[in-house]
Design an enzyme around this catalytic site. Structure first.
Site, mmCIF file in Angstrom:
data_model
loop_
_atom_site.group_PDB
_atom_site.id
_atom_site.type_symbol
_atom_site.label_atom_id
_atom_site.label_comp_id
_atom_site.label_asym_id
_atom_site.label_seq_id
_atom_site.Cartn_x
_atom_site.Cartn_y
_atom_site.Cartn_z
ATOM 1 N N VAL A 24 20.936 6.328 1.268
ATOM 2 C CA VAL A 24 20.201 7.356 0.533
ATOM 3 C C VAL A 24 19.836 8.521 1.449
ATOM 4 O O VAL A 24 20.113 9.688 1.155
ATOM 5 C CB VAL A 24 18.930 6.776 -0.115
ATOM 6 C CG1 VAL A 24 18.066 7.902 -0.704
ATOM 7 C CG2 VAL A 24 19.281 5.773 -1.195
ATOM 8 N N ASP A 42 15.422 7.825 12.226
ATOM 9 C CA ASP A 42 15.619 6.427 11.845
ATOM 10 C C ASP A 42 15.115 5.551 12.986
ATOM 11 O O ASP A 42 15.243 5.924 14.165
ATOM 12 C CB ASP A 42 17.098 6.136 11.573
ATOM 13 C CG ASP A 42 17.303 4.853 10.773
ATOM 14 O OD1 ASP A 42 17.545 4.956 9.557
ATOM 15 O OD2 ASP A 42 17.220 3.749 11.361
ATOM 16 N N THR A 127 12.497 3.662 -4.067
ATOM 17 C CA THR A 127 12.142 3.086 -5.363
ATOM 18 C C THR A 127 10.905 2.196 -5.223
ATOM 19 O O THR A 127 10.864 1.300 -4.379
ATOM 20 C CB THR A 127 13.307 2.255 -5.918
ATOM 21 O OG1 THR A 127 14.453 3.094 -6.021
ATOM 22 C CG2 THR A 127 12.965 1.693 -7.290
ATOM 23 N N CYS A 267 19.488 -2.015 -6.045
ATOM 24 C CA CYS A 267 18.927 -1.312 -7.204
ATOM 25 C C CYS A 267 18.698 -2.278 -8.357
ATOM 26 O O CYS A 267 17.581 -2.701 -8.612
ATOM 27 C CB CYS A 267 19.859 -0.167 -7.626
ATOM 28 S SG CYS A 267 19.900 1.200 -6.455
ATOM 29 N N ARG A 338 23.874 -5.751 1.308
ATOM 30 C CA ARG A 338 22.494 -6.148 1.033
ATOM 31 C C ARG A 338 22.359 -6.798 -0.344
ATOM 32 O O ARG A 338 22.913 -6.327 -1.321
ATOM 33 C CB ARG A 338 21.567 -4.935 1.128
ATOM 34 C CG ARG A 338 21.297 -4.481 2.545
ATOM 35 C CD ARG A 338 20.420 -3.251 2.553
ATOM 36 N NE ARG A 338 21.079 -2.103 1.939
ATOM 37 C CZ ARG A 338 20.461 -0.960 1.680
ATOM 38 N NH1 ARG A 338 19.178 -0.826 1.937
ATOM 39 N NH2 ARG A 338 21.131 0.043 1.143
#
Length: 434
Positions: A24, A42, A127, A267, A338
């Site tokens: 993302v 990061d 999210t 997701c 993942r």
């Protein structure tokens, strides 16, 4: 739209920072870096080193995506002091008990809070459940900075809509939801995102509405797929081909084109647990959402049991069989492993003491070993009792019966979890698909 902070960013008087450079964060950082001066942060020094060489660790973006990008990659949080507009794109996973794990989000908020200045903006893209930005993140920003929301800094929420593996609908071509802590924040945040999103932005009335909109996008998909999985189980017991049923039903103009399958990834397989968690905090147990999750989470065990039944029907002892599983990533043609439900399927097969071999041309053997403690083979062996095609990678779609028979022993079994093939009875392969 001309607003003070946007103008300062556009004129490169101020910098924008993106925290979290995964699937993302990196595309967002690079798009912004074509308009503004960007700091890409990061916590992984290894990831940052690869990015400095123009290499995407997620293998989603080509080296050319880094061209003409005014961006500095760093793993040093002190570098964030230079930024005035922060975009948070860190993972929001769940733990082993399916409870939201906010630690990455909290740590990102702490890092930003330590460098936050009056006039700065923070926009979250990760999210979350409705209320998380205001109830969990803003207090950390205020505590770490000593500043106050509204008086000193502004906050917004703009949920990510990146679709891994999709080369047609890239970030600029996907409508973006934006929201802000007040009207002024919304104007600034809209201006910043409009500069990179060709498809435009949608201004949500509140941060909570933007958070809720994101999470239900994936809850809806999860529930539709769970219905297809439940139908597949029912039709399998009836000896009916689910794919043919869906093809026939799909001739009606308003029939939704969902299909059964393993539901993993970060997701659809994760987001519903965030809404479940929040609802239960409020004293309500969502029956439909929970049921959909239960069905989808149960599919690896169902498929493993189906294979064992087929082996036993052929007089084969599962403990003495060898099975090839093709594909491990959470969807076709991506490298992301993942929350792979294929890994759950492999574990279920191993419970029956089946010797499982695993291949995937897109997955990293090192990541698979580290994440799942499984060995990824370079190429398949032979003399398999069964083959399971679990992911619809492009290079799997052209395979045929001759190929699969070359991998297997007598009475071969092929489980096609993506409905990719047409296998005739004359082929000698015992074929089953979801």
């Amino acid at each position: 739209m001309n607003t003070p902070l946007f103008n300062a960013l556009k004129q490169k008087e101020k910098k924008l920072a993106v925290i979290g450079l995964g699937y993302v964060g990196l595309p967002i950082a690079l798009e912004f870096a074509r308009q503004f001066r960007v700091i890409g942060f990061d916590i992984s020094a290894e990831r940052v080193a690869m990015l400095k060489q123009g290499e995407d660790p997620s293998r989603e973006l080509p080296p050319s995506a880094f061209d003409q990008a005014d961006i500095t990659f760093t793993a040093d949080p002190n570098e964030l002091k230079q930024a005035s507009f922060f975009v948070v794109a860190v993972p929001t996973p769940v733990d082993d008990y399916k409870v939201p794990d906010l630690k990455p989000l909290q740590r990102a908020s702490e890092a930003i809070g330590r460098v936050l200045k009056p006039g700065d903006y923070v926009v979250y893209e990760s999210t979350v459940y409705p209320g998380c930005t205001e109830d969990d993140c803003i207090p950390i920003l205020e505590q770490q900075s000593g500043l106050r929301l509204g008086e000193d800094f502004k906050v917004g929420y703009s949920p990510e809509r990146i679709n891994p593996g999709d080369k047609q609908r890239t970030l600029p071509d996907i409508l973006k939801i934006v929201s802000g802590s007040d009207a002024e924040a919304l104007r600034e945040i809209t201006a910043v995102y409009e500069s990179i999103i060709r498809a435009g932005v949608y201004e949500a009335p509140t941060i909570k509405i933007a958070e809720a909109a994101k999470v239900i996008e994936n809850v809806q998909r999860d529930l539709n797929i769970s219905l297809m999985n439940e139908l597949a189980i029912i039709f399998d017991k009836m000896g009916i081909d689910t794919q043919e049923v869906l093809k026939a039903a799909g001739t009606k103009w308003n029939f939704l084109p969902f299909t059964p399958g393993l539901v993993g990834g970060h997701c659809i397989g994760i987001d519903p647990y965030y809404l479940l968690y929040k609802a239960r905090q409020l004293g309500y147990d969502p029956q439909v959402i929970h049921s959909g999750r239960r069905i989808n989470d149960g599919m690896p065990a169902y498929i493993a049991t189906k294979l064992v039944q087929m082996l036993l029907q052929r007089g084969k002892n599962p403990r003495q069989t060898k099975v090839l599983v093709m594909g491990l990533t959470f969807k076709e043609d991506v490298a992301d492993i993942r929350n792979s439900k294929v890994a759950d399927l492999v574990r279920e097969l191993m419970k029956f003491a089946i010797n499982v071999h695993l291949v995937d041309p897109h997955a990293s053997p090192n990541e698979v070993a580290q994440e799942y403690r499984m060995t990824l083979m370079d190429t398949p062996s032979t003399h398999y009792d069964a083959v399971i095609v679990a992911v619809g990678h492009t290079n799997y779609r052209t395979l045929d019966s001759t190929y699969f028979k070359s991998l297997m022993n007598g009475s071969p079994i092929l489980l096609d979890l993506k409905g990719l093939y047409v296998v005739e009875k004359e082929s000698g392969i015992d074929y089953w698909r979801l």
